[in-house]
Design a protein around this motif. Sequence first.
Motif, short mmCIF file in Angstrom:
data_model
loop_
_atom_site.label_atom_id
_atom_site.label_comp_id
_atom_site.label_asym_id
_atom_site.label_seq_id
_atom_site.Cartn_x
_atom_site.Cartn_y
_atom_site.Cartn_z
N GLN A 1 13.35 -20.88 -77.04
CA GLN A 1 14.04 -22.04 -77.79
C GLN A 1 13.53 -23.24 -77.05
O GLN A 1 13.08 -23.34 -75.92
CB GLN A 1 15.39 -21.97 -77.82
CG GLN A 1 16.04 -20.57 -78.64
CD GLN A 1 17.53 -20.90 -78.86
OE1 GLN A 1 18.08 -21.74 -78.34
NE2 GLN A 1 17.84 -19.93 -79.66
N LYS A 2 13.68 -24.20 -77.85
CA LYS A 2 13.68 -25.84 -77.21
C LYS A 2 14.84 -26.39 -77.04
O LYS A 2 15.84 -26.21 -77.58
CB LYS A 2 12.88 -26.60 -78.20
CG LYS A 2 11.27 -26.12 -78.55
CD LYS A 2 10.74 -27.07 -79.52
CE LYS A 2 9.24 -26.48 -79.63
NZ LYS A 2 8.53 -27.37 -80.86
N GLN B 1 13.97 -35.87 -73.90
CA GLN B 1 12.46 -35.16 -73.85
C GLN B 1 12.69 -33.81 -74.37
O GLN B 1 13.79 -32.96 -73.93
CB GLN B 1 12.17 -35.14 -72.43
CG GLN B 1 10.86 -34.50 -72.00
CD GLN B 1 10.67 -34.77 -70.70
OE1 GLN B 1 10.83 -35.76 -70.09
NE2 GLN B 1 9.81 -33.85 -70.25
N GLU B 2 11.90 -33.21 -75.39
CA GLU B 2 12.17 -31.89 -75.74
C GLU B 2 11.35 -30.99 -74.68
O GLU B 2 10.08 -31.44 -74.46
CB GLU B 2 11.58 -31.78 -77.22
CG GLU B 2 11.77 -30.75 -77.85
CD GLU B 2 11.31 -30.48 -79.31
OE1 GLU B 2 10.09 -30.30 -79.32
OE2 GLU B 2 12.30 -30.81 -80.16
N ILE B 3 11.95 -30.10 -74.47
CA ILE B 3 11.22 -28.84 -73.35
C ILE B 3 11.44 -27.56 -74.08
O ILE B 3 12.42 -27.05 -74.52
CB ILE B 3 11.97 -28.87 -72.14
CG1 ILE B 3 12.18 -30.35 -71.31
CG2 ILE B 3 11.43 -27.92 -71.20
CD1 ILE B 3 12.99 -30.64 -70.22
N ILE C 1 19.50 -19.35 -67.52
CA ILE C 1 18.57 -19.35 -68.65
C ILE C 1 18.90 -17.69 -69.03
O ILE C 1 18.76 -16.92 -68.10
CB ILE C 1 17.11 -19.43 -68.20
CG1 ILE C 1 16.63 -20.82 -68.12
CG2 ILE C 1 16.29 -18.97 -69.46
CD1 ILE C 1 15.35 -21.56 -67.77
N LEU C 2 19.05 -17.51 -70.15
CA LEU C 2 19.47 -16.18 -70.89
C LEU C 2 18.45 -15.54 -71.71
O LEU C 2 17.72 -16.28 -72.26
CB LEU C 2 20.77 -16.33 -71.65
CG LEU C 2 21.88 -17.21 -71.26
CD1 LEU C 2 22.93 -17.54 -72.47
CD2 LEU C 2 22.54 -16.48 -70.03
#
Length: 157
Positions: free
Chosen positions: A53-54, A121-123, A156-157
């Motif tokens: 995902q973002k 900021q999109e990551i 982080i899953l």
Amino acid sequence: MKTLKPALSFISMILFLTACSGDNEQIDTEYPVIDISASNAFPVQCSAITRGQKITFRTKFTDNAELGSYSLDIHHNFDHHTHSTEVSDCASDPVKKPVNPLLYINSVTIPAGQKSYEAVQEISIPQDIDPGDYHFLIRLTDKEGWQTIKGLSIKIL
């Protein structure tokens, strides 16, 4: 005449020093501030993020004089090392060896003249990375070079 030469030398030195220190510019000695207290700030300590995902990094930066730049660093914490700046701890997975961990490093220059800046900021979080414990480091540097670091533990899953 003997006392006149030292007096003239002393007066010349005072005039020279006064001429060199003519500007009354304040020297910036304050660290910039990373504010993650807003309701829409992300991530915060112990945030969970899903692979594939973002996410949208969002926080507010301030400085008494002028901001310079910020950088983001996301890296695994599978060995339980620490740089957390937060008081609360998060539940940790067992220690493990990385196979395909996420490593994200990005620097951003803040537009000149800003004392306050809303960073957004999109990551993209790749689907194929190792899940587990990660660190999300935010480094904020002001125009003078003072730096503040915020170290967050995330999962982080």
